[in-house]
Motif scaffolding. Structure first.
Motif, PDB file in Angstrom:
ATOM      1  N   GLY A  43       0.812  -1.208   0.000  1.00  0.00           N
ATOM      2  CA  GLY A  43       0.000   0.000   0.000  1.00  0.00           C
ATOM      3  C   GLY A  43       0.848   1.262   0.000  1.00  0.00           C
ATOM      4  N   SER A  44       1.896   1.264   0.811  1.00  0.00           N
ATOM      5  CA  SER A  44       2.784   2.435   0.872  1.00  0.00           C
ATOM      6  C   SER A  44       3.505   2.639  -0.459  1.00  0.00           C
ATOM      7  N   THR A  45       4.015   1.537  -1.017  1.00  0.00           N
ATOM      8  CA  THR A  45       4.728   1.631  -2.289  1.00  0.00           C
ATOM      9  C   THR A  45       3.799   2.075  -3.406  1.00  0.00           C
ATOM     10  N   MET A  46       2.570   1.539  -3.407  1.00  0.00           N
ATOM     11  CA  MET A  46       1.608   1.907  -4.437  1.00  0.00           C
ATOM     12  C   MET A  46       1.236   3.390  -4.332  1.00  0.00           C
ATOM     13  N   THR A  47       1.102   3.887  -3.110  1.00  0.00           N
ATOM     14  CA  THR A  47       0.786   5.310  -2.923  1.00  0.00           C
ATOM     15  C   THR A  47       1.889   6.185  -3.500  1.00  0.00           C
ATOM     16  N   LEU A  48       3.158   5.808  -3.249  1.00  0.00           N
ATOM     17  CA  LEU A  48       4.287   6.546  -3.817  1.00  0.00           C
ATOM     18  C   LEU A  48       4.261   6.492  -5.333  1.00  0.00           C
ATOM     19  N   ALA A  49       4.059   5.297  -5.878  1.00  0.00           N
ATOM     20  CA  ALA A  49       4.081   5.122  -7.330  1.00  0.00           C
ATOM     21  C   ALA A  49       2.992   5.934  -8.007  1.00  0.00           C
ATOM     22  N   THR A  93       1.458   8.549  -6.810  1.00  0.00           N
ATOM     23  CA  THR A  93       1.783   9.973  -6.658  1.00  0.00           C
ATOM     24  C   THR A  93       2.771  10.420  -7.730  1.00  0.00           C
ATOM     25  N   ALA A  94       3.783   9.604  -7.967  1.00  0.00           N
ATOM     26  CA  ALA A  94       4.828   9.964  -8.932  1.00  0.00           C
ATOM     27  C   ALA A  94       4.306   9.999 -10.363  1.00  0.00           C
ATOM     28  N   ILE A  95       3.521   8.995 -10.744  1.00  0.00           N
ATOM     29  CA  ILE A  95       3.096   8.938 -12.140  1.00  0.00           C
ATOM     30  C   ILE A  95       1.958   9.919 -12.441  1.00  0.00           C
ATOM     31  N   LEU A  96       1.306  10.419 -11.400  1.00  0.00           N
ATOM     32  CA  LEU A  96       0.197  11.350 -11.640  1.00  0.00           C
ATOM     33  C   LEU A  96       0.566  12.812 -11.350  1.00  0.00           C
ATOM     34  N   LEU A  97       1.787  13.054 -10.872  1.00  0.00           N
ATOM     35  CA  LEU A  97       2.198  14.423 -10.560  1.00  0.00           C
ATOM     36  C   LEU A  97       2.205  15.365 -11.774  1.00  0.00           C
ATOM     37  N   PRO A  98       2.665  14.910 -12.948  1.00  0.00           N
ATOM     38  CA  PRO A  98       2.646  15.821 -14.098  1.00  0.00           C
ATOM     39  C   PRO A  98       1.262  16.403 -14.380  1.00  0.00           C
ATOM     40  N   ASN A 123      10.348  16.321 -19.282  1.00  0.00           N
ATOM     41  CA  ASN A 123      11.487  16.152 -18.365  1.00  0.00           C
ATOM     42  C   ASN A 123      11.034  15.657 -16.999  1.00  0.00           C
ATOM     43  N   LEU A 124       9.881  16.166 -16.516  1.00  0.00           N
ATOM     44  CA  LEU A 124       9.348  15.697 -15.241  1.00  0.00           C
ATOM     45  C   LEU A 124       8.968  14.227 -15.329  1.00  0.00           C
ATOM     46  N   SER A 125       8.364  13.841 -16.456  1.00  0.00           N
ATOM     47  CA  SER A 125       7.978  12.447 -16.661  1.00  0.00           C
ATOM     48  C   SER A 125       9.201  11.538 -16.694  1.00  0.00           C
ATOM     49  N   LEU A 126      10.250  11.976 -17.366  1.00  0.00           N
ATOM     50  CA  LEU A 126      11.483  11.188 -17.426  1.00  0.00           C
ATOM     51  C   LEU A 126      12.109  11.047 -16.044  1.00  0.00           C
ATOM     52  N   THR A 127      12.112  12.138 -15.287  1.00  0.00           N
ATOM     53  CA  THR A 127      12.655  12.094 -13.922  1.00  0.00           C
ATOM     54  C   THR A 127      11.876  11.109 -13.066  1.00  0.00           C
ATOM     55  N   ALA A 128      10.538  11.212 -13.137  1.00  0.00           N
ATOM     56  CA  ALA A 128       9.684  10.291 -12.375  1.00  0.00           C
ATOM     57  C   ALA A 128       9.901   8.853 -12.813  1.00  0.00           C
ATOM     58  N   ALA A 129      10.079   8.637 -14.123  1.00  0.00           N
ATOM     59  CA  ALA A 129      10.279   7.280 -14.642  1.00  0.00           C
ATOM     60  C   ALA A 129      11.555   6.660 -14.077  1.00  0.00           C
ATOM     61  N   VAL A 130      12.635   7.434 -14.075  1.00  0.00           N
ATOM     62  CA  VAL A 130      13.913   6.932 -13.551  1.00  0.00           C
ATOM     63  C   VAL A 130      13.792   6.615 -12.055  1.00  0.00           C
ATOM     64  N   VAL A 131      13.156   7.519 -11.308  1.00  0.00           N
ATOM     65  CA  VAL A 131      12.985   7.303  -9.865  1.00  0.00           C
ATOM     66  C   VAL A 131      12.157   6.049  -9.600  1.00  0.00           C
ATOM     67  N   LEU A 132      11.091   5.863 -10.370  1.00  0.00           N
ATOM     68  CA  LEU A 132      10.228   4.705 -10.163  1.00  0.00           C
ATOM     69  C   LEU A 132      10.958   3.398 -10.459  1.00  0.00           C
ATOM     70  N   ILE A 133      11.792   3.392 -11.484  1.00  0.00           N
ATOM     71  CA  ILE A 133      12.573   2.188 -11.788  1.00  0.00           C
ATOM     72  C   ILE A 133      13.537   1.884 -10.643  1.00  0.00           C
ATOM     73  N   ILE A 134      14.143   2.917 -10.076  1.00  0.00           N
ATOM     74  CA  ILE A 134      15.031   2.727  -8.921  1.00  0.00           C
ATOM     75  C   ILE A 134      14.248   2.158  -7.742  1.00  0.00           C
ATOM     76  N   VAL A 135      13.057   2.706  -7.509  1.00  0.00           N
ATOM     77  CA  VAL A 135      12.210   2.192  -6.428  1.00  0.00           C
ATOM     78  C   VAL A 135      11.844   0.741  -6.681  1.00  0.00           C
ATOM     79  N   TYR A 136      11.585   0.396  -7.940  1.00  0.00           N
ATOM     80  CA  TYR A 136      11.250  -0.992  -8.261  1.00  0.00           C
ATOM     81  C   TYR A 136      12.406  -1.929  -7.931  1.00  0.00           C
ATOM     82  N   VAL A 137      13.618  -1.502  -8.259  1.00  0.00           N
ATOM     83  CA  VAL A 137      14.797  -2.303  -7.920  1.00  0.00           C
ATOM     84  C   VAL A 137      14.897  -2.469  -6.401  1.00  0.00           C
TER      85      VAL A 137
END
Length: 362
Positions: free
Chosen positions: A131-137, A139-144, A161-175
């Motif tokens: 639930g916590s991870t999903m809330t972060l995800a 939030t990140a993908i809907l911020l733009p 650029n914001l979308s690309l930044t969020a994409a990179v962060v989300l991939i890091i979170v996934y790892v």
């Protein structure tokens, strides 16, 4: 024989039928229907092959395979649609998969499982982490979208650029979630992948393991077949849905997740009926997390490769719908218990949202 196996065999007949419909020019609707039905068994075989290979390769590699290939069908369909320039449908399919897994899949699992068992339990700590991870995800993908609607004017390049930044962060979170679930806190996720099918204690023995090369072959063949069927399906989806009076928004949010996520649906409901809500919730929530943390960011990066303007600027109503789904899913799952009434609440929310997307003029 389980319903999943029956579907995986019976619906295979639509693979040659859909190919014939495409090359013999039977018309848009026959191609649309037959290719959609053909993707369902192929998705099941792709999921099954991943599970069998995971059994052979051990828990660490197996868990990684399940984590990467868990939503392979949805990703393939989305990639094909993105290459075809159907960006609106691709975006809608991202939010639609999250909504359908939380509300429809988990709702059906809790409702049908609750009819057979008065109350079912699952580990609340996993629900809290998911639930916590999903809330972060989310939030990140809907911020733009939020940035656009809370400012006087934003340059398209800034949103990209914001979308690309969020994409990179989300991939890091996934790892990081993989390290958490497969290494440092793997004991919390101690749900055997053997149980994904039929609790195979009867047919699996310590001396017997699945044929690795056979299932690797099935994995490759089913992946290629899904790609071929996805090309056929995506080629007519816009014209077919327009003929049915459906918007790209409804098509992406409701129809595509039903086609691409069939394997997860059958698996989650099947194990819930066997009173294994731990695995059922893990399948439903895990699939949503995979889409939010990996599939969506990968599609943003592939948009650059395909020269398609893929960003995370969603329809505002999608933002509201996803927020509702995640909030309700978290609220219901946090106590680690479920019953048929909670399942019906999730299903009712899905039906209402589905109706809203159907009548939405976007």
């Amino acid at each position: 024989m389980s319903i999943k196996k029956i579907l995986s065999y019976v619906l295979l007949i639509f693979v040659p039928i859909s190919i014939a419909a495409e090359y013999l020019h039977w018309g848009t609707m026959p191609v649309f229907i037959t290719s959609a039905l053909a993707i369902v068994p192929l998705a099941i075989w792709l999921s099954t092959a991943t599970e069998e290979v995971a059994l052979t390769t051990g828990p660490s590699i197996g868990g990684l395979l399940n984590a990467v290939f868990g939503n392979a069908t949805e990703l393939i369909i989305a990639v094909v649609a993105l290459k075809a320039g159907l960006v609106d449908i691709v975006k809608a399919s991202i939010t639609g998969t999250i909504i359908s897994n939380i509300l429809l899949v988990m709702g059906l699992s809790m409702f049908l499982g609750g009819l057979r068992y008065k109350e079912q339990e699952f580990q609340p700590v996993i629900a809290r982490v998911n639930g916590s991870t999903m809330t972060l995800a989310v939030t990140a993908i809907l911020l733009p979208t939020t940035v656009i609607y809370t400012s006087n004017g934003v340059e398209p390049s800034a949103i990209e650029n914001l979308s690309l930044t969020a994409a990179v962060v989300l991939i890091i979170v996934y790892v990081l979630t993989l390290i958490f679930s497969l290494k440092t806190h793997s004991y919390l996720y101690d749900v055997s992948v053997v149980e994904l099918e039929e609790g195979t204690a009867e047919k699996e023995t310590p001396e017997h393991k699945p044929n690795l090369w056979l299932w690797l072959g099935v994995l490759v063949i089913s992946t290629v077949a899904v790609a071929i069927e996805s090309e056929i399906f995506v080629g007519v989806v816009e014209e077919a849905t327009k003929g049915l009076g459906l918007t790209p928004l409804f098509t992406g949010v409701i129809l595509l997740p039903l086609v691409g996520g069939a394997a997860e649906y059958v698996t989650a409901i099947g194990v819930a009926l066997k009173n294994n809500m731990d695995l059922s919730v893990s399948v439903a929530m895990g699939s949503s997390l995979l889409v939010a943390l990996l599939v969506a960011p990968v599609l943003v990066l592939l948009g650059l490769v395909f020269h398609q303007p893929m960003d995370l600027n969603f329809n505002p109503f999608e933002v509201v719908a996803v927020a509702i789904a995640v909030a309700l899913g978290n609220l219901i799952s946090l106590d680690g218990k479920s019953n048929w009434l909670e399942g019906s609440l999730l299903l009712a929310t899905y039906v209402i949202l589905g109706a809203a997307f159907y009548f939405h003029p976007a």
